[in-house]
Design an enzyme around this catalytic site. Structure first.
Site, PDB file in Angstrom:
ATOM      1  N   SER B  56       0.811  -1.214   0.000  1.00  0.00           N
ATOM      2  CA  SER B  56       0.000   0.000   0.000  1.00  0.00           C
ATOM      3  C   SER B  56       0.845   1.264   0.000  1.00  0.00           C
ATOM      4  CB  SER B  56      -0.933   0.006   1.208  1.00  0.00           C
ATOM      5  OG  SER B  56      -0.190   0.089   2.396  1.00  0.00           O
ATOM      6  N   HIS B  96      -6.561  17.035  12.550  1.00  0.00           N
ATOM      7  CA  HIS B  96      -7.469  17.936  13.241  1.00  0.00           C
ATOM      8  C   HIS B  96      -7.150  17.892  14.715  1.00  0.00           C
ATOM      9  CE1 HIS B  96     -11.272  18.934  10.751  1.00  0.00           C
ATOM     10  NE2 HIS B  96     -10.174  19.135  10.056  1.00  0.00           N
ATOM     11  N   ASP B 115      -7.885   5.403   4.705  1.00  0.00           N
ATOM     12  CA  ASP B 115      -7.850   4.147   5.449  1.00  0.00           C
ATOM     13  C   ASP B 115      -9.076   3.901   6.320  1.00  0.00           C
ATOM     14  OD1 ASP B 115      -5.445   3.563   4.379  1.00  0.00           O
ATOM     15  OD2 ASP B 115      -4.256   4.281   6.056  1.00  0.00           O
TER      16      ASP B 115
END
Lengths: 160, 172
Positions: B56, B96, B115
């Site tokens: 990945s 965040h 993900d």
């Protein structure tokens, strides 16, 4: 005197130690290099829309769209121990809830979701990159040079 | 080298020497464990060295590459860092900060979507608790041995048995 197994064993051991030494030398040769460079970032078009963002939830959120110009020369960053650079642009802003918000995108336009209170605040765009080496450290480098802009207070409803 | 000569060393040993062999075997096992636990203390990560198991992250990390992780609690997680969480992931496109806890989302370089499908059902963000560590160092191909051993468990047990046997049988 020496069986085939012993010879194979010593050849394998020698090859492995040579490889390990070479890899270490490759790592040491680039570990003290300075990878920081300049980047010029400018925003061309900045709009805010109030549309549903299905990546987070079904509710409507403020989405900022921006087009930007980016000019930088990264060719001198490459050497024999740099396999690839992973570039990303970060938008950083302050809100009353959060001191630091960061949104980033690998390429294309950055998109963030937060309340309209962020509209008048300054947003800073910076370019940074991860250096992926052949073997060694994985540094996170920030380009010197950033661009600050403000999103408009009013929503744009028309298509861009 | 036939089987009889293989056991010659053992035959010549007395009880005391055999116990010594057992002890040195124990030393090897416990020092490996000590190094691993010591690395855990130094890096603050519950698994300081991980093997990349999927593609990945290609072309940056391939299967079988080794990553060295640190997880110092005083260092904040920032955008673009390569984090390893419970499965195995990549950088953080979104960070965040809310109510004092940092929330972030990860995505594999080679994956077209983020993900969220890998997180626990209903989980939209990662927090610092989910992070095993952040990648600080990289070594190619070395983890291939681990992948081979995990894919062929019989090979793993054969290698482990041979090594253990060798250490027990041979006199220093």
């Amino acid at each position: 005197m020496h069986s085939v197994l012993q010879r194979a064993n010593s050849i394998l051991a020698y090859a492995l130690s040579v490889l390990a030494c070479l890899t270490f030398a490759c790592f040491v040769s680039t570990v003290f290099l300075d990878y920081v460079t300049d980047a010029n970032i400018n925003t061309v078009k900045v709009v805010v829309k109030n549309v549903p963002d299905y990546s987070a939830s079904r509710e409507k959120n403020d989405l900022g769209f921006l087009t930007f110009d980016l000019q930088t020369d990264l060719t001198h960053l490459f050497n024999w121990n740099v396999k690839q650079l992973f570039l990303y642009l970060t938008a950083e802003y302050e809100t009353s809830n959060n001191e630091l918000n960061q949104v980033s995108k690998g390429n294309g336009c950055a998109l963030g979701q937060d309340h309209i209170e962020s509209a008048n605040k300054n947003i800073t765009l910076t370019l940074s990159w991860n250096i992926i080496p052949n073997a060694g450290l994985l540094p996170n480098i920030f380009a010197s040079g950033s661009h600050s802009f403000q999103f408009p207070v009013e929503y744009t409803t028309s298509r861009m | 080298m036939d089987l009889v000569s293989l056991f010659d060393d053992v035959k010549r040993m007395n009880k005391r020497q055999f116990l010594y062999q057992l002890l040195s075997f124990g030393m090897i096992v416990s020092s490996a464990l000590m190094i691993w636990k010591g690395l855990m203390v130094v890096t603050g990560s519950e698994s300081p060295i991980v093997v990349v198991l999927s593609g990945s992250m290609e072309p940056a990390f391939h299967r079988g590459d080794l990553l060295f992780l640190t997880n110092y609690p005083e260092e904040p997680v920032r955008v673009g860092e390569i984090v390893v969480f419970k499965v195995e992931g990549r950088d953080i496109p979104i960070v965040h900060q809310k109510n004092g806890t940092i929330k972030f989302l990860t995505k594999g370089d080679n994956n077209s979507v983020d993900d969220r499908g890998l997180y626990a059902p209903g989980q939209l963000w990662l927090t610092k608790r989910d992070v095993v560590g952040r990648a600080r160092g990289f070594l190619p191909y070395v983890g291939m041995v681990t992948i081979l051993m995990n894919e062929y468990p019989k090979f793993k047990y054969a290698v482990l048995a041979c090594l253990g046997f060798y250490v027990l049988i041979h006199r220093e």
